[in-house]
Enzyme design. Sequence first.
Site, short mmCIF file in Angstrom:
data_model
loop_
_atom_site.label_atom_id
_atom_site.label_comp_id
_atom_site.label_asym_id
_atom_site.label_seq_id
_atom_site.Cartn_x
_atom_site.Cartn_y
_atom_site.Cartn_z
N LYS A 20 0.83 -1.21 0.00
CA LYS A 20 0.00 0.00 0.00
C LYS A 20 0.87 1.26 0.00
O LYS A 20 0.63 2.18 -0.77
CB LYS A 20 -0.92 0.03 1.24
N ARG A 95 -9.70 1.02 8.62
CA ARG A 95 -9.33 -0.34 8.98
C ARG A 95 -10.43 -1.05 9.73
O ARG A 95 -10.30 -2.24 10.01
CB ARG A 95 -8.09 -0.31 9.86
N ARG A 134 11.90 -5.40 4.92
CA ARG A 134 11.77 -4.02 4.45
C ARG A 134 12.42 -2.98 5.34
O ARG A 134 12.54 -3.14 6.54
CB ARG A 134 10.30 -3.68 4.16
N ARG A 168 11.09 -0.65 10.89
CA ARG A 168 10.01 -0.43 11.84
C ARG A 168 10.06 -1.43 12.98
O ARG A 168 10.34 -2.60 12.78
CB ARG A 168 8.67 -0.54 11.13
N ARG A 179 -0.77 -8.85 12.98
CA ARG A 179 -1.28 -7.82 12.07
C ARG A 179 -2.12 -8.44 10.96
O ARG A 179 -3.14 -7.89 10.55
CB ARG A 179 -0.12 -7.01 11.50
P1 ADP Z 1 0.90 -2.15 7.88
O1 ADP Z 1 -0.20 -1.90 6.88
O2 ADP Z 1 2.13 -2.68 7.25
O3 ADP Z 1 0.46 -2.95 9.07
P2 ADP Z 1 0.76 0.58 8.91
O4 ADP Z 1 1.90 1.53 8.91
O5 ADP Z 1 -0.42 0.92 8.06
O6 ADP Z 1 1.41 -0.79 8.47
O7 ADP Z 1 0.21 0.36 10.39
C1 ADP Z 1 1.07 0.04 11.45
C2 ADP Z 1 0.28 -0.08 12.75
O8 ADP Z 1 -0.34 1.19 13.06
C3 ADP Z 1 -0.89 -1.06 12.73
O9 ADP Z 1 -0.50 -2.37 13.01
C4 ADP Z 1 -1.81 -0.46 13.82
O10 ADP Z 1 -1.35 -0.77 15.09
C5 ADP Z 1 -1.64 1.03 13.62
N1 ADP Z 1 -2.64 1.60 12.67
C6 ADP Z 1 -2.37 2.17 11.46
N2 ADP Z 1 -3.50 2.61 10.88
C7 ADP Z 1 -4.52 2.30 11.73
C8 ADP Z 1 -5.93 2.45 11.69
N3 ADP Z 1 -6.55 3.03 10.64
N4 ADP Z 1 -6.66 2.00 12.75
C9 ADP Z 1 -6.07 1.42 13.79
N5 ADP Z 1 -4.75 1.22 13.89
C10 ADP Z 1 -3.97 1.66 12.88
#
Ligand code: ADP
Length: 225
Positions: A20, A95, A134, A168, A179
């Site tokens: 994404k 999400r 990554r 990360r 996740r």
């Molecule tokens: P990835 O899609 O690789 O898991 P992100 O950077 O989008 O990575 O998200 C990392 C973490 O941030 C998630 O595992 C969650 O804990 C939190 N997070 C990100 N976006 C949201 C969201 N829209 N709602 C709830 N938690 C979120």
Amino acid sequence: MPEPQAAAVVILLGPPGAGKGTQARMLEADFGLVQLSTGDLLRAAVAAGSEAGRAAKAVMAAGQLVSDEIVLAILRERMAAPDTARGVILDGFPRTDAQARALDGLLAEQGQKVTAVVSLEVDDAAMVGRISGRHTCAACGEGYHDQFKLPAQAGVCDKCGGTTFTRRADDNADTVLARLQAYHAQTAPLIAYYEGRGVLHRIDAMGAIADIRSTLAALAGGVLA
Ligand code: ADP
Ligand code: ZN
């Protein structure tokens, strides 16, 4: 009162590791939209040590979802910034069902709606490998991968020449499984939600980054025209 603007709102859906962020950055470059990653915004809040960041830190480290309340507050603030007026690519948001409904409400207040939702379709089994390798240029944010995308010159960012890379805290095999589980339980149902609204597009995201970019650019070109 300012005129409501017909800005594009493109949502990228897909499990962690689907690409994404990589594809959102390409859409930014190709279409002049602004990438809005709730993950990035939350990591910035954690780094800044704000109240929201302190509440989110442990939840993120465990691979679980941060509360809708915190995420929505962060998103609302970011969406108010003037650079989002031409349009946004939402990466990692919504999400949950509650976030999707809150987004509809927020957009409706501005006379807008979701333009397109792209589901990046991938095999879960491959995501662990994608995530484990990554890393990101600390200076410009360009993403790299130990196996799939190394800089042309080892240790030097192609984009900006930076030599410091970050990984990360949540990109480890244990957290990835949590996740993926959170994605299937709470986020994947949004595919049907947007399909019912007639805005869903599915693309195969198991191929090469450049091929996915072409597919996505063709789709976006049609939708945003
Ligand atoms: P990835 O899609 O690789 O898991 P992100 O950077 O989008 O990575 O998200 C990392 C973490 O941030 C998630 O595992 C969650 O804990 C939190 N997070 C990100 N976006 C949201 C969201 N829209 N709602 C709830 N938690 C979120
Ligand atoms: Zn760089």
